[in-house]
Write an enzyme that holds these catalytic residues in place. Structure first.
Site, PDB file in Angstrom:
ATOM      1  N   CYS A 128       0.832  -1.204   0.000  1.00 39.03           N
ATOM      2  CA  CYS A 128       0.000   0.000   0.000  1.00 39.03           C
ATOM      3  C   CYS A 128       0.867   1.255   0.000  1.00 39.03           C
ATOM      4  O   CYS A 128       0.640   2.187  -0.768  1.00 39.03           O
ATOM      5  CB  CYS A 128      -0.934  -0.014   1.210  1.00 39.03           C
ATOM      6  SG  CYS A 128      -2.192   1.278   1.185  1.00 39.03           S
ATOM      7  N   CYS A 129       1.877   1.282   0.858  1.00 38.32           N
ATOM      8  CA  CYS A 129       2.787   2.432   0.902  1.00 38.32           C
ATOM      9  C   CYS A 129       3.541   2.593  -0.410  1.00 38.32           C
ATOM     10  O   CYS A 129       3.764   3.715  -0.879  1.00 38.32           O
ATOM     11  CB  CYS A 129       3.782   2.267   2.049  1.00 38.32           C
ATOM     12  SG  CYS A 129       3.103   2.562   3.695  1.00 38.32           S
ATOM     13  N   CYS A 209      -1.049   8.522   6.811  1.00 40.65           N
ATOM     14  CA  CYS A 209      -2.372   8.183   6.302  1.00 40.65           C
ATOM     15  C   CYS A 209      -3.321   7.876   7.462  1.00 40.65           C
ATOM     16  O   CYS A 209      -2.918   7.304   8.481  1.00 40.65           O
ATOM     17  CB  CYS A 209      -2.290   6.977   5.368  1.00 40.65           C
ATOM     18  SG  CYS A 209      -1.424   7.306   3.815  1.00 40.65           S
ATOM     19  N   CYS A 212      -3.612   4.305   9.157  1.00 37.53           N
ATOM     20  CA  CYS A 212      -2.390   3.760   9.759  1.00 37.53           C
ATOM     21  C   CYS A 212      -1.753   4.704  10.770  1.00 37.53           C
ATOM     22  O   CYS A 212      -0.565   4.568  11.097  1.00 37.53           O
ATOM     23  CB  CYS A 212      -1.385   3.407   8.660  1.00 37.53           C
ATOM     24  SG  CYS A 212      -1.999   2.179   7.483  1.00 37.53           S
ATOM     25  N   CYS A 235       7.557   4.077   5.877  1.00 35.33           N
ATOM     26  CA  CYS A 235       6.695   3.824   4.721  1.00 35.33           C
ATOM     27  C   CYS A 235       7.462   3.183   3.570  1.00 35.33           C
ATOM     28  O   CYS A 235       6.868   2.551   2.701  1.00 35.33           O
ATOM     29  CB  CYS A 235       6.052   5.124   4.247  1.00 35.33           C
ATOM     30  SG  CYS A 235       7.220   6.328   3.567  1.00 35.33           S
TER      31      CYS A 235
END
Length: 248
Positions: A128-129, A209, A212, A235
């Site tokens: 995702c990062c 984000c 998180c 990240c």
């Protein structure tokens, strides 16, 4: 007092690609002088400030604005940020007179392929990062020889020994606040009446984000609220996770 003399070699020559040389020549300069040399002498027109417009961002943004308001500022909107962060970006941009703030976004096709349901952060936070932050930043830094980071040694164990100048792939990363402490940041912000990120007073000391990021309690390091419950504490931007082999 004038600027310190820069190395005689042009940026393409080996000495200015040697971070040990850069550290020896400029690493101990006062922060404003260091930024002046980096922006105007070492990497003129080829250096950007990467900012999250997070909890401590105002100090470095203000320092850079004092040196040159036209310095490119690169900001990644992951589409998962707090609304407060986006509004803070706009407020600081106007307040500091920044003239080249570039907002990057994830590639829509990559998001559709891997995160159609918006829950990739639960299944694979690293991917995702990568998709939402690392890859957009790699694209946004294309054409720059160096970039400025706001990392400080006190933030986490993984940052405890960061130098002012780092080699990262084909680029140089400059950490002008590496040696600053929380008291230094607070004093600078107070002296220049810089507005805090609105989430700081709610207990968020490192802001990324929304899914998180959690509040930090007394005694925890500033980044303890990021990816809470996981071993992940970065990240990927500062771990050499490269989107295209060029390094960011």
């Amino acid at each position: 007092m004038g600027r310190p003399e820069r190395a005689a070699d042009p940026i393409g020559a080996a000495p200015l690609r040697d971070v040990a040389v850069l550290e020896a020549l400029y690493g101990a300069l006062p922060t404003t002088a260091l930024l002046d040399v980096a922006i105007h002498d070492l990497f003129p027109g080829r250096l950007a400030l990467v900012s999250s417009f997070g909890a401590e961002a105002a100090v470095l943004l203000h320092l850079v604005a004092q040196v040159d308001r036209a310095t490119p500022v690169v900001f990644v909107d992951t589409d998962r940020l707090f609304g407060e962060t986006l509004r803070y970006r706009d407020r600081l941009t106007e307040r500091l007179g920044l003239t080249d703030v570039r907002t990057l976004a994830p590639d829509a096709a990559r998001v559709a392929e891997h995160d159609r349901d918006g829950a990739l952060w639960l299944r694979d936070a690293n991917l995702c990062c990568r998709i939402r932050k690392v890859e957009p930043l790699a694209a946004g830094l294309s054409g720059f020889d160096a970039w400025i980071s706001g990392r400080k040694r006190f933030q986490a164990a993984t940052r405890a020994t960061i130098p002012v100048f780092e080699a990262e792939g084909t680029r140089i990363k400059v950490n002008p606040l590496a040696g600053w402490m929380p008291a230094d940041l607070a004093a600078y912000a107070a002296r220049h009446d810089l507005p805090p990120h609105p989430l700081v007073e709610q207990g968020y000391r490192s802001i990324g984000c929304m899914p998180c990021t959690t509040r930090v309690v007394e005694g925890e390091d500033d980044r303890a609220g990021r990816w809470r419950g996981q071993e992940k504490i970065e990240c990927g931007i500062h771990l050499g996770l490269e989107a295209d082999g060029s390094g960011i």
